[in-house]
Scaffold this active site. Structure first.
Site, short mmCIF file in Angstrom:
data_model
loop_
_atom_site.label_atom_id
_atom_site.label_comp_id
_atom_site.label_asym_id
_atom_site.label_seq_id
_atom_site.Cartn_x
_atom_site.Cartn_y
_atom_site.Cartn_z
CG HIS A 57 -1.84 1.13 1.33
ND1 HIS A 57 -3.15 1.07 0.89
CD2 HIS A 57 -1.67 2.39 1.83
CE1 HIS A 57 -3.73 2.23 1.09
NE2 HIS A 57 -2.86 3.06 1.67
CD GLU A 58 1.96 3.72 3.71
OE1 GLU A 58 2.42 4.77 3.23
OE2 GLU A 58 0.86 3.66 4.29
CG HIS B 9 0.31 6.08 -0.69
ND1 HIS B 9 -0.82 6.45 -1.40
CD2 HIS B 9 -0.13 5.45 0.43
CE1 HIS B 9 -1.89 6.05 -0.74
NE2 HIS B 9 -1.51 5.44 0.37
#
Length: 260
Positions: A21-22, A25
């Site tokens: 997920h990170e 980003h």
């Protein structure tokens, strides 16, 4: 020991999901020209780090995911030229959306690896692989290796499991074959509420997951499955299809509340 392994597995899975997920980003923020101060694996004290292109990459003591520090997402950094808040709205939306998108990619990758390495179930046999402790089958005397041949006199692949499902809380007679001998066992299938049911096509592909309020009978056995390993390209396509299907059929919070 089992509890320790379960905890370690949960921590590992949780960490991998958050890191993907990170990473979403991080990748889009970098490609968009935003200043990224740090990309960290874990939380807490830093165990080791290095800096490249003005971004610090660190490993921290608590392996519970990670985080990305992007300029502009923390109030005091709004004036930085490469700030998140100074980028076009399209890039900002893409940066925020990249996290969830990477989770979808991770799910598709996991499906693909499972189908290509271990295979996908294409059929369920009537042979008992495991008997769950404390469940009706175990209490009645069913053993691993037994092969179910009839339930209440009903035979046929799938039909006998259907007979068990359709008789929660009612006594049934289960006939098994063990070492060439047929044995009858009396038991009462436990009641098992089912909130969601998968629907498969004839070739085994997941079509949808439907909300259900059904209560099925359950005797506590795991049947052996026939598995089919897929070529990598087929596994990737099937994994993507299954991921999209799960996303499309995921119940809303309102549906989850209704199904309790």
């Amino acid at each position: 020991m089992d509890s320790t392994l379960y905890v370690m597995a949960i921590v590992l899975i949780f960490g991998v999901v958050i890191m993907f997920h990170e990473a979403g980003h991080f990748i889009v923020a970098k490609l968009s020209g935003m200043k990224v101060y740090e990309f960290a694996m874990g939380f807490g004290p830093i165990l080791g780090s290095f800096t490249r292109h003005d971004t610090r990459y660190s490993i921290r003591a608590l392996p519970l995911g990670g985080f990305v520090r992007v300029a502009g997402l923390e109030g005091e950094e709004d004036e930085v030229a490469e700030s998140f808040n100074k980028k076009p709205i399209g890039l900002r939306i893409a940066t925020i959306a990249a996290g969830p998108v990477m989770n979808v990619v991770l799910a598709a990758v996991i499906f693909s690896l499972i189908y290509s390495v271990f295979g996908r179930p294409v059929d369920v046999t009537e042979k008992v692989e495991r008997v769950l402790s404390g469940k009706p089958a175990a209490l009645a005397g069913i053993e691993p290796g037994d092969e179910l041949v009839a339930v209440n006199g009903i035979t046929g692949s799938g039909e006998l499991r259907k007979e068990i499902r359709e008789n929660p809380g009612k006594a049934v007679t289960v006939t098994v074959e063990r070492n060439g001998e047929r044995l009858d066992f009396e038991m009462v299938p436990a009641e098992q509420p089912v909130m969601h049911e998968p629907v498969y096509s004839d070739n085994g592909d997941l079509i949808e997951v439907r909300r259900s309020d059904a209560v099925y009978g359950y005797i506590g056995v795991v049947f052996e499955q026939k598995m089919e390993r897929l070529p990598l390209h087929t596994a990737m396509w099937t994994g993507l299809q299954n991921t999209c299907c799960l996303l499309y059929t995921s119940p809303s919070p309102r549906d989850r509340t209704r199904s309790r």
